[in-house]
Design an enzyme around this catalytic site. Structure first.
Site, PDB file in Angstrom:
ATOM      1  N   GLU A   1      -7.196 -11.108   0.446  1.00  0.00           N
ATOM      2  CA  GLU A   1      -6.765 -11.432   1.804  1.00  0.00           C
ATOM      3  C   GLU A   1      -5.407 -12.126   1.737  1.00  0.00           C
ATOM      4  O   GLU A   1      -5.229 -13.082   0.987  1.00  0.00           O
ATOM      5  CB  GLU A   1      -7.796 -12.338   2.477  1.00  0.00           C
ATOM      6  CG  GLU A   1      -7.530 -12.515   3.951  1.00  0.00           C
ATOM      7  CD  GLU A   1      -8.757 -12.980   4.721  1.00  0.00           C
ATOM      8  OE1 GLU A   1      -8.589 -13.427   5.859  1.00  0.00           O
ATOM      9  OE2 GLU A   1      -9.876 -12.881   4.190  1.00  0.00           O
TER      10      GLU A   1
ATOM     11  N   ASN B   1     -13.009 -17.319   2.877  1.00  0.00           N
ATOM     12  CA  ASN B   1     -13.958 -16.553   3.704  1.00  0.00           C
ATOM     13  C   ASN B   1     -14.949 -15.926   2.722  1.00  0.00           C
ATOM     14  O   ASN B   1     -14.875 -14.755   2.392  1.00  0.00           O
ATOM     15  CB  ASN B   1     -13.234 -15.485   4.516  1.00  0.00           C
ATOM     16  CG  ASN B   1     -12.303 -16.107   5.545  1.00  0.00           C
ATOM     17  OD1 ASN B   1     -12.566 -17.167   6.086  1.00  0.00           O
ATOM     18  ND2 ASN B   1     -11.195 -15.447   5.817  1.00  0.00           N
TER      19      ASN B   1
ATOM     20  N   LYS C   1     -14.763 -23.554   3.481  1.00  0.00           N
ATOM     21  CA  LYS C   1     -14.222 -23.335   4.819  1.00  0.00           C
ATOM     22  C   LYS C   1     -15.425 -23.213   5.745  1.00  0.00           C
ATOM     23  O   LYS C   1     -16.214 -22.278   5.619  1.00  0.00           O
ATOM     24  CB  LYS C   1     -13.374 -22.057   4.858  1.00  0.00           C
ATOM     25  CG  LYS C   1     -12.840 -21.703   6.246  1.00  0.00           C
ATOM     26  CD  LYS C   1     -11.983 -20.441   6.185  1.00  0.00           C
ATOM     27  CE  LYS C   1     -11.488 -20.034   7.565  1.00  0.00           C
ATOM     28  NZ  LYS C   1     -10.629 -18.821   7.510  1.00  0.00           N
TER      29      LYS C   1
ATOM     30  N   GLU D   1     -12.811 -20.137  12.404  1.00  0.00           N
ATOM     31  CA  GLU D   1     -12.619 -18.678  12.480  1.00  0.00           C
ATOM     32  C   GLU D   1     -13.913 -17.909  12.217  1.00  0.00           C
ATOM     33  O   GLU D   1     -13.942 -16.905  11.523  1.00  0.00           O
ATOM     34  CB  GLU D   1     -11.535 -18.240  11.493  1.00  0.00           C
ATOM     35  CG  GLU D   1     -10.181 -18.862  11.784  1.00  0.00           C
ATOM     36  CD  GLU D   1      -9.086 -18.377  10.870  1.00  0.00           C
ATOM     37  OE1 GLU D   1      -7.960 -18.206  11.362  1.00  0.00           O
ATOM     38  OE2 GLU D   1      -9.344 -18.158   9.676  1.00  0.00           O
TER      39      GLU D   1
ATOM     40  N   ARG E   1     -12.274 -28.003   3.558  1.00  0.00           N
ATOM     41  CA  ARG E   1     -11.058 -27.593   4.240  1.00  0.00           C
ATOM     42  C   ARG E   1     -11.004 -28.122   5.670  1.00  0.00           C
ATOM     43  O   ARG E   1     -11.971 -28.022   6.412  1.00  0.00           O
ATOM     44  CB  ARG E   1     -11.003 -26.058   4.265  1.00  0.00           C
ATOM     45  CG  ARG E   1      -9.665 -25.491   3.867  1.00  0.00           C
ATOM     46  CD  ARG E   1      -9.819 -24.042   3.434  1.00  0.00           C
ATOM     47  NE  ARG E   1      -8.530 -23.377   3.424  1.00  0.00           N
ATOM     48  CZ  ARG E   1      -8.146 -22.463   4.297  1.00  0.00           C
ATOM     49  NH1 ARG E   1      -8.951 -22.096   5.274  1.00  0.00           N
ATOM     50  NH2 ARG E   1      -6.957 -21.900   4.202  1.00  0.00           N
TER      51      ARG E   1
ATOM     52  N   ARG F   1      -3.944 -26.175  20.123  1.00  0.00           N
ATOM     53  CA  ARG F   1      -4.578 -25.874  18.842  1.00  0.00           C
ATOM     54  C   ARG F   1      -4.106 -26.822  17.743  1.00  0.00           C
ATOM     55  O   ARG F   1      -4.870 -27.159  16.826  1.00  0.00           O
ATOM     56  CB  ARG F   1      -4.276 -24.426  18.444  1.00  0.00           C
ATOM     57  CG  ARG F   1      -4.707 -24.082  17.034  1.00  0.00           C
ATOM     58  CD  ARG F   1      -4.471 -22.626  16.718  1.00  0.00           C
ATOM     59  NE  ARG F   1      -4.306 -22.430  15.286  1.00  0.00           N
ATOM     60  CZ  ARG F   1      -4.028 -21.266  14.720  1.00  0.00           C
ATOM     61  NH1 ARG F   1      -3.862 -20.192  15.472  1.00  0.00           N
ATOM     62  NH2 ARG F   1      -3.885 -21.156  13.422  1.00  0.00           N
TER      63      ARG F   1
ATOM     64  N   LYS G   1      -4.032 -28.397   5.302  1.00  0.00           N
ATOM     65  CA  LYS G   1      -2.830 -27.563   5.283  1.00  0.00           C
ATOM     66  C   LYS G   1      -1.594 -28.421   5.557  1.00  0.00           C
ATOM     67  O   LYS G   1      -1.661 -29.400   6.295  1.00  0.00           O
ATOM     68  CB  LYS G   1      -2.925 -26.446   6.323  1.00  0.00           C
ATOM     69  CG  LYS G   1      -3.862 -25.311   5.929  1.00  0.00           C
ATOM     70  CD  LYS G   1      -3.739 -24.121   6.882  1.00  0.00           C
ATOM     71  CE  LYS G   1      -4.667 -22.979   6.459  1.00  0.00           C
ATOM     72  NZ  LYS G   1      -4.503 -21.772   7.297  1.00  0.00           N
TER      73      LYS G   1
ATOM     74  N   ASP H   1      -0.414 -23.414  10.872  1.00  0.00           N
ATOM     75  CA  ASP H   1      -0.892 -22.472   9.854  1.00  0.00           C
ATOM     76  C   ASP H   1       0.250 -21.952   8.988  1.00  0.00           C
ATOM     77  O   ASP H   1       0.698 -20.826   9.173  1.00  0.00           O
ATOM     78  CB  ASP H   1      -1.609 -21.294  10.532  1.00  0.00           C
ATOM     79  CG  ASP H   1      -2.343 -20.404   9.540  1.00  0.00           C
ATOM     80  OD1 ASP H   1      -2.476 -20.799   8.378  1.00  0.00           O
ATOM     81  OD2 ASP H   1      -2.781 -19.315   9.937  1.00  0.00           O
TER      82      ASP H   1
ATOM     83  N   GLU I   1      -2.606 -28.689   1.018  1.00  0.00           N
ATOM     84  CA  GLU I   1      -2.767 -27.262   0.730  1.00  0.00           C
ATOM     85  C   GLU I   1      -1.489 -26.558   1.170  1.00  0.00           C
ATOM     86  O   GLU I   1      -1.121 -26.591   2.345  1.00  0.00           O
ATOM     87  CB  GLU I   1      -3.973 -26.687   1.478  1.00  0.00           C
ATOM     88  CG  GLU I   1      -4.162 -25.187   1.257  1.00  0.00           C
ATOM     89  CD  GLU I   1      -5.308 -24.593   2.085  1.00  0.00           C
ATOM     90  OE1 GLU I   1      -5.503 -23.366   2.018  1.00  0.00           O
ATOM     91  OE2 GLU I   1      -5.995 -25.361   2.805  1.00  0.00           O
TER      92      GLU I   1
ATOM     93  N   GLU J   1       2.474 -15.062   3.612  1.00  0.00           N
ATOM     94  CA  GLU J   1       1.863 -14.494   4.811  1.00  0.00           C
ATOM     95  C   GLU J   1       2.817 -14.517   5.999  1.00  0.00           C
ATOM     96  O   GLU J   1       2.860 -13.573   6.786  1.00  0.00           O
ATOM     97  CB  GLU J   1       0.589 -15.275   5.136  1.00  0.00           C
ATOM     98  CG  GLU J   1      -0.067 -14.873   6.439  1.00  0.00           C
ATOM     99  CD  GLU J   1      -1.289 -15.725   6.770  1.00  0.00           C
ATOM    100  OE1 GLU J   1      -1.836 -15.534   7.878  1.00  0.00           O
ATOM    101  OE2 GLU J   1      -1.690 -16.564   5.943  1.00  0.00           O
TER     102      GLU J   1
ATOM    103  N   TRP K   1      -3.874 -17.153  19.712  1.00  0.00           N
ATOM    104  CA  TRP K   1      -3.423 -16.124  18.777  1.00  0.00           C
ATOM    105  C   TRP K   1      -2.148 -15.446  19.279  1.00  0.00           C
ATOM    106  O   TRP K   1      -1.605 -14.582  18.599  1.00  0.00           O
ATOM    107  CB  TRP K   1      -4.511 -15.065  18.577  1.00  0.00           C
ATOM    108  CG  TRP K   1      -5.691 -15.528  17.783  1.00  0.00           C
ATOM    109  CD1 TRP K   1      -5.801 -16.672  17.035  1.00  0.00           C
ATOM    110  CD2 TRP K   1      -6.945 -14.844  17.639  1.00  0.00           C
ATOM    111  NE1 TRP K   1      -7.028 -16.754  16.443  1.00  0.00           N
ATOM    112  CE2 TRP K   1      -7.764 -15.641  16.788  1.00  0.00           C
ATOM    113  CE3 TRP K   1      -7.468 -13.652  18.133  1.00  0.00           C
ATOM    114  CZ2 TRP K   1      -9.059 -15.271  16.433  1.00  0.00           C
ATOM    115  CZ3 TRP K   1      -8.755 -13.284  17.775  1.00  0.00           C
ATOM    116  CH2 TRP K   1      -9.543 -14.086  16.938  1.00  0.00           C
TER     117      TRP K   1
END
Length: 683
Positions: free
Chosen positions: A150, A193, A270, A274, A307, A318, A342, A347, A369, A375, A526
């Site tokens: 991923e 995930n 995690k 999500e 996490r 958010r 993070k 993100d 992190e 990405e 999103w």
């Protein structure tokens, strides 16, 4: 005399035109291109250790193969506990004396000596002492059991689960060696995930096979776990962390794992993010879930990385959610739990302010992190050296209990909690021959390791080391390429999202611009418009006390700085403020003009990178030169794509012309809106 001068001028011109003789390379050796040519001039002796110590023997072997300097004496002194994984190096006459309290310290010291040799560095007259900034320096792989990764842009996973445990790829040991050479001492093998399958007995035997390879390099293995594993695998009716049957299931699983892998590191989790299961599914807190796992691991010295990347549909900003969920839990986590945070509150964006959680929760162990896999930075197509981003975060002052409380100081071994410290990065490694997809992406793996070992190192020093070890030490190559690397992150921010803009990416796969993005039925958080809020008045997300109030999550001194439009750093202006198109910037430009100049500057910078790289052709091998050249062409086209898409889209709100001295758009906005790339998924 004129004839002689003419001859020498012609000779110099000829020599300048002759390419350097360079061996063919493919990038597979990374920064470990040590040569066996020229026999070592000294001997390597060990004192205080046993010949059965595989790590110690490895340190000796590396020096015997590649060290060209004077005699080396490696001394293992278990009394030197204050050195932790570190070491001391001193030069005495024609000998180098190395002392460490642990075997792995001598291995790290061996790589330090080889690094000095490759970069033509010197041992200081007073010697040197190296003690790592963090106890656990860990890569997080987002690899799946089917071999996919991923957010992976360098081919399939290194881990060949179908062949393990009976067949071991030679790359496993190469991977371990590369990590240890920069001080990384831990790895999470699988995606956050997570599939519960990895906790089955048949897979744990495969994990054991990898742990057995990594052990002599001082690397511990960790696993991402699915919180619902007891229900999914164990026949338990739920996964409620306060249920005794669930607790017993994890206790038994921990015992099984440590029976196979006595030095197993622990779990990464995690949860309740999500769509992933977690303790909140049962009305419990993150602390309840983390502590249950921590209790199962405690008898064996294991650690839980929990996490803090959590968000769910809400009308609130958010960026505030992690802080809102975790700050009330300060002091409630077990001592072997570390909250993995993070670097920014959204993100892994090209630029974010540091995550406010890092300046809060004084009674909770926290770890940074970062993300090496690009990405949000052009995948493996764009050259973006990330050490400046890492340093920007590490050196940020949180103002926790006054000035000078930087993120690094609050998270590294200077912290006051007396617990294990850690730092993590999401790996950018795959099966590609050059490991990372882009030859320069190797520098980000290298930089993370070096900063995890010593967070005081500069981006400049790390780039200098990496260039010399990966390509050549010829100054005519080192200096321009170092400058290019150091400018690359800011260039990417400029052509993508300058002045604090964020999350303008195409939906789901995050490659390319889509500021207009609006997926029918999709969640607002999103969508790019949720973050840029462009309208006829201006641009940006109002996070001040008059907006979402996210700025109040920072300590009061920073709250005042960020919350005031006149004192907010301009590189974060649109993160914290909705700003008028005609607002006057420090440059004297209006916001609109400044935005145009920044986008154009990013494009021009990447074009300059192309020219710099083309001038380097004679210094390195044809294969790597051509590979990077081709990637820079893609990056330049992408930069123009970003500039044209964003400026024309925002122009539809500002109703102002692009300054005439700047290059005109070459793509039509309506054509750019039609681009749909068939890629990928979220983490």
């Amino acid at each position: 005399m004129r004839s002689i001068m003419r001859f020498y001028c012609l000779l110099l011109a000829f020599l300048a035109a002759v390419p350097f003789v360079v061996r063919a390379e493919d990038g597979s050796q990374l920064w470990l291109r040590f040569s066996k040519q020229g026999k070592p001039t000294g001997t390597v002796r060990i004192t205080g250790g046993e010949s059965t110590d595989a790590t110690l023997m490895l340190a000796k072997q590396e020096l015997q193969l590649y060290w060209k300097g004077m005699d080396v004496i490696l001394k293992l002194d278990h009394r030197r506990k204050e050195l932790k994984d570190g070491y001391q190096i001193r030069q005495h006459g024609n000998q180098v004396h190395v002392v460490a309290g642990r075997s792995v310290g001598l291995l790290y010291a061996a790589y330090h000596l080889l690094r000095l040799q490759e970069t033509e560095g010197q041992i200081p007259n007073a010697g040197l002492t190296e003690i790592p900034s963090y106890d656990i320096r860990i890569l997080n792989h987002w690899d799946n059991l089917d071999g996919t990764i991923e957010r992976g842009y360098a081919g399939h996973s290194l881990w060949k689960w179908e062949e393990l445990p009976y067949k071991l790829s030679s790359r496993y040991e190469q991977y371990a060696r590369a990590n240890t050479s920069v001080g990384i001492n831990a790895t999470v093998l699988n995606n956050v995930n997570a599939s519960s399958e990895l906790l089955k007995a048949e897979y744990l035997l495969k994990v054991k096979a990898l742990a057995d390879v990594f052990r002599k390099y001082g690397i511990k293995v960790y696993l991402s776990i699915n919180f619902s594993a007891p229900k999914n695998l164990g026949g338990v009716s739920s996964s409620d962390p306060l249920n005794q049957d669930v607790q017993q299931w994890w206790n038994s699983k921990a015992k099984e794992i440590y029976g196979l892998i006595p030095d197993f590191g622990g779990f990464l989790v995690k949860a309740n993010s999500e769509g992933q299961p977690g303790p909140q599914d049962y009305g419990r807190t993150h602390a309840d879930g983390a502590n249950m796992l921590a209790d199962a691991l405690r008898p064996y010295g294991g650690t839980v990385f929990w996490r803090a990347f959590v968000y769910h549909p809400t009308k609130d900003d958010r960026a505030k959610q992690a802080y809102q969920e975790f700050v009330p839990l300060d002091g409630q986590f077990r001592e072997n739990v570390i909250l993995q945070v993070k670097n920014g509150p959204i993100d892994f964006q090209p630029r974010e302010p540091f995550n406010p959680l890092l300046g809060a929760m004084p009674n909770t162990a926290k770890m940074l992190e970062f993300q090496l896999t690009q990405e949000y930075l052009g995948f493996s197509n764009h050259l973006v050296y990330l050490a400046p981003l890492f340093k920007e975060v590490l050196d940020s002052d949180t103002y926790a209990n006054g000035k000078g409380q930087t993120v690094s100081k609050l998270t590294d071994s200077r912290g006051h909690l007396g617990r294990k410290t850690a730092i993590a990065a999401v790996a950018n490694i795959g099966l590609d021959t050059n490991w990372t997809g882009h030859h320069f992406a190797q520098a980000n793996w290298y930089a993370f390791g070096r900063l995890a070992w010593n967070n005081n190192l500069s981006s400049v020093q790390i780039a200098d080391e990496w260039i010399r070890m990966t390509f050549t030490g010829v100054q005519e190559f080192v200096e321009p390429i170092k400058k290019l690397m150091l400018e690359s992150r800011e260039a990417a921010v400029d052509y993508m999202m300058p002045l604090g803009l964020h999350h303008l990416f195409a939906f789901e796969h995050h490659y390319g611009p889509e500021p207009w993005g609006d997926i029918p039925g999709g969640r607002p958080d999103w969508m790019p418009w949720y973050y840029h809020n462009a309208d006829s008045v201006g641009l940006g997300f109002d996070r001040t006390v008059n907006g979402s109030r996210a700025v109040t999550q920072y300590n009061p001194s920073l709250d005042k700085i960020y919350g005031n439009i006149s004192t907010c750093p301009e590189n974060l202006l649109l993160w914290f403020h909705h700003v008028s198109w005609n607002y006057r910037m420090n440059s004297g430009n209006t916001l609109w003009s400044e935005l145009c100049f920044r986008y154009d500057h990013g494009v021009q910078k990447v074009r300059e990178f192309q020219k710099v790289w083309d001038r380097m052709e004679r210094y390195i091998d044809r294969s790597r030169f051509s590979d990077v050249q081709a990637k820079l062409r893609i990056q330049t086209r992408d930069a123009v794509w970003w500039k044209d898409a964003c400026l024309q889209y925002f122009q539809s709100f500002s109703r102002q012309p692009i300054p005439y001295e700047l290059e005109r758009p070459i793509y039509e906005l309506e054509d750019l809106k039609k681009i749909k790339l068939p890629m990928g998924h979220h983490n």
